[in-house]
Design a protein around this motif. Sequence first.
Motif, PDB file in Angstrom:
ATOM      1  N   ARG A   1       0.797  -1.273  -0.018  1.00  0.00           N
ATOM      2  CA  ARG A   1       0.120   0.149  -0.081  1.00  0.00           C
ATOM      3  C   ARG A   1       0.846   1.320  -0.064  1.00  0.00           C
ATOM      4  N   GLY A   2       1.970   1.334   0.815  1.00  0.00           N
ATOM      5  CA  GLY A   2       2.616   2.630   0.938  1.00  0.00           C
ATOM      6  C   GLY A   2       3.200   2.990  -0.485  1.00  0.00           C
ATOM      7  N   ASN A   3       3.885   2.213  -1.270  1.00  0.00           N
ATOM      8  CA  ASN A   3       4.277   2.348  -2.739  1.00  0.00           C
ATOM      9  C   ASN A   3       3.270   2.451  -3.702  1.00  0.00           C
ATOM     10  N   ALA A   4       2.217   1.702  -3.243  1.00  0.00           N
ATOM     11  CA  ALA A   4       0.871   2.084  -4.267  1.00  0.00           C
ATOM     12  C   ALA A   4       0.511   3.435  -4.245  1.00  0.00           C
ATOM     13  N   ALA A   5       0.378   4.119  -3.059  1.00  0.00           N
ATOM     14  CA  ALA A   5      -0.045   5.321  -2.542  1.00  0.00           C
ATOM     15  C   ALA A   5       0.925   6.218  -3.242  1.00  0.00           C
ATOM     16  N   PHE A   6       1.882   6.225  -3.056  1.00  0.00           N
ATOM     17  CA  PHE A   6       3.195   7.018  -3.960  1.00  0.00           C
ATOM     18  C   PHE A   6       2.760   6.987  -5.239  1.00  0.00           C
ATOM     19  N   GLY A   7       2.661   5.828  -5.921  1.00  0.00           N
ATOM     20  CA  GLY A   7       2.295   5.754  -7.288  1.00  0.00           C
ATOM     21  C   GLY A   7       1.072   6.719  -7.803  1.00  0.00           C
ATOM     22  N   ALA A   8       0.140   6.669  -6.807  1.00  0.00           N
ATOM     23  CA  ALA A   8      -1.138   7.277  -6.957  1.00  0.00           C
ATOM     24  C   ALA A   8      -0.874   8.574  -7.010  1.00  0.00           C
ATOM     25  N   LEU A   9      -0.026   8.998  -6.115  1.00  0.00           N
ATOM     26  CA  LEU A   9       0.186  10.429  -5.648  1.00  0.00           C
ATOM     27  C   LEU A   9       1.005  10.938  -7.255  1.00  0.00           C
ATOM     28  N   VAL A  10       1.942  10.239  -7.506  1.00  0.00           N
ATOM     29  CA  VAL A  10       2.786  10.777  -8.770  1.00  0.00           C
ATOM     30  C   VAL A  10       1.781  10.590  -9.975  1.00  0.00           C
ATOM     31  N   GLY A  11       0.793   9.787 -10.067  1.00  0.00           N
ATOM     32  CA  GLY A  11       0.033   9.609 -11.160  1.00  0.00           C
ATOM     33  C   GLY A  11      -1.037  10.652 -11.186  1.00  0.00           C
ATOM     34  N   ALA A  12      -1.643  11.287 -10.130  1.00  0.00           N
ATOM     35  CA  ALA A  12      -2.742  12.407 -10.167  1.00  0.00           C
ATOM     36  C   ALA A  12      -2.095  13.747  -9.783  1.00  0.00           C
ATOM     37  N   PHE A  13      -1.043  14.002  -9.520  1.00  0.00           N
ATOM     38  CA  PHE A  13      -0.447  15.143  -9.340  1.00  0.00           C
ATOM     39  C   PHE A  13       0.344  15.733 -10.550  1.00  0.00           C
ATOM     40  N   PRO A  14      -0.064  16.759 -11.174  1.00  0.00           N
ATOM     41  CA  PRO A  14       0.499  17.172 -12.358  1.00  0.00           C
ATOM     42  C   PRO A  14       1.710  18.275 -11.897  1.00  0.00           C
TER      43      PRO A  14
ATOM     44  N   LEU B   1      -8.135  22.839 -17.224  1.00  0.00           N
ATOM     45  CA  LEU B   1      -8.554  21.750 -16.568  1.00  0.00           C
ATOM     46  C   LEU B   1      -7.735  20.655 -17.177  1.00  0.00           C
ATOM     47  N   THR B   2      -8.198  20.412 -18.391  1.00  0.00           N
ATOM     48  CA  THR B   2      -7.926  19.176 -19.359  1.00  0.00           C
ATOM     49  C   THR B   2      -6.242  19.338 -19.468  1.00  0.00           C
ATOM     50  N   LEU B   3      -5.668  20.287 -19.909  1.00  0.00           N
ATOM     51  CA  LEU B   3      -4.422  20.792 -20.146  1.00  0.00           C
ATOM     52  C   LEU B   3      -3.628  20.437 -18.954  1.00  0.00           C
ATOM     53  N   THR B   4      -3.949  21.043 -17.726  1.00  0.00           N
ATOM     54  CA  THR B   4      -3.375  20.961 -16.427  1.00  0.00           C
ATOM     55  C   THR B   4      -3.192  19.285 -16.310  1.00  0.00           C
ATOM     56  N   ALA B   5      -4.230  18.555 -16.398  1.00  0.00           N
ATOM     57  CA  ALA B   5      -4.264  17.188 -16.166  1.00  0.00           C
ATOM     58  C   ALA B   5      -3.239  16.306 -17.160  1.00  0.00           C
ATOM     59  N   ALA B   6      -2.950  16.984 -18.438  1.00  0.00           N
ATOM     60  CA  ALA B   6      -2.201  16.455 -19.207  1.00  0.00           C
ATOM     61  C   ALA B   6      -0.524  16.660 -19.053  1.00  0.00           C
ATOM     62  N   LEU B   7      -0.148  17.593 -17.958  1.00  0.00           N
ATOM     63  CA  LEU B   7       1.150  17.928 -17.686  1.00  0.00           C
ATOM     64  C   LEU B   7       1.829  16.639 -17.181  1.00  0.00           C
ATOM     65  N   PRO B   8       2.939  16.376 -17.139  1.00  0.00           N
ATOM     66  CA  PRO B   8       3.918  15.297 -16.601  1.00  0.00           C
ATOM     67  C   PRO B   8       3.722  15.391 -14.953  1.00  0.00           C
ATOM     68  N   SER B   9       4.298  14.297 -14.471  1.00  0.00           N
ATOM     69  CA  SER B   9       3.927  14.194 -12.932  1.00  0.00           C
ATOM     70  C   SER B   9       4.892  15.005 -12.335  1.00  0.00           C
ATOM     71  N   ALA B  10       4.373  15.638 -11.028  1.00  0.00           N
ATOM     72  CA  ALA B  10       5.125  16.518 -10.285  1.00  0.00           C
ATOM     73  C   ALA B  10       6.800  16.010  -9.775  1.00  0.00           C
ATOM     74  N   SER B  11       7.547  16.897  -9.926  1.00  0.00           N
ATOM     75  CA  SER B  11       8.750  16.350  -9.499  1.00  0.00           C
ATOM     76  C   SER B  11       8.879  15.981  -7.864  1.00  0.00           C
TER      77      SER B  11
ATOM     78  N   GLY C   1       9.786   9.356 -17.128  1.00  0.00           N
ATOM     79  CA  GLY C   1       8.935   8.809 -18.352  1.00  0.00           C
ATOM     80  C   GLY C   1       7.973   9.932 -18.824  1.00  0.00           C
ATOM     81  N   SER C   2       7.062  10.270 -17.937  1.00  0.00           N
ATOM     82  CA  SER C   2       6.015  11.266 -18.140  1.00  0.00           C
ATOM     83  C   SER C   2       6.585  12.492 -18.806  1.00  0.00           C
TER      84      SER C   2
END
Length: 325
Positions: free
Chosen positions: A91-104, A273-283, A305-306
């Motif tokens: 869960r811990g690593n999955a949660a950080f994966g979710a964060l990097v996938g949802a946070f542009p 909003l759509t273009l913000t979501a299309a940005l790569p993941s937050a560093s 990669g993103s």
Amino acid sequence: MAGIANVILPFFALVLCGYLAVRQRLLPESAIAGLNSFVLYFALPCMLFRFGVNTPLAELLAPAVLLLYTAVALLMVGLIMALTLGPQLQRGNAAFGALVGAFPNSGYMGVPLLAALLGPAAVGTVICTTLVDLVLTSSLCLALAQSGAGHASWRSAWLQALRGPLTNPLPWAVGLGVAAGLSGLHLPAALDNTVRLLGDAASPVALFTLGAVLRREQHQAQGAAQAGHTSTAGAVTTVVLAKLLLHPLLVLLLGLGARRYGLNLSDLQLQVLTLTAALPSASNVSLLAERYGADNGRIAKIILGSTSLAFVSFSLWAWALGAAR
């Protein structure tokens, strides 16, 4: 399409300059922390303060924008957790994966890029999404990671996660700017010029620093791989594709659907909003993963990669949405 590329290319070129500077050892990795501090505590707060002064509060806290973006952020976290959580990814690593996938990367890249692409009217919506991600998305994922670590209850995990937004200078800079704008307060000329100079430096230095961070994370990921700490390719590719394709698609489709049922969302707001979501993941997610002992090598690969693919994918999204002033 050529006009869109002419706007977008310089932003990614600055990222590449920072990457090459570290790769060619023109900039030592030890200097990256100082650049990050300059951007996070000086340049970006001044830029956001100025935007806060000049942007109406109704645009910074637009209810329709907050509702749609929050709903999609929660949906993205749930989907990525469901897709990646399993025996090989706790869960811990999955949660950080979710964060990097949802946070542009709306702070370092999104605000200046979308302002250049769509004009100053886009800024309020981008900042609105940034506040959601800094306060809600990051706190939720940190709480999920902490509660899954086996040493924290949900209550203590949430309390610890909420400390992050309170100590982050960016929301405070926006709030101070809004307060100054509403009160009619004007800074003394010398101080105002200082804030302006620092704010003008935010975009180029932030993008250059982003490139430097990406090279450092690539170096660290390569070191982890050599040491035998590898992440499965699927666990990386799934999140990269979700970030660049699924995230903006969900925003667009849910936004169009919600407008049919009366959501007061303008064409420009939905476009932003759509273009913000299309940005790569937050560093900055990489720094959080390292601080909390997660698989930072995997997070670094997702960010790299993103960002590498985003020049093409973001340009296509911008072209499809007709994003050009």
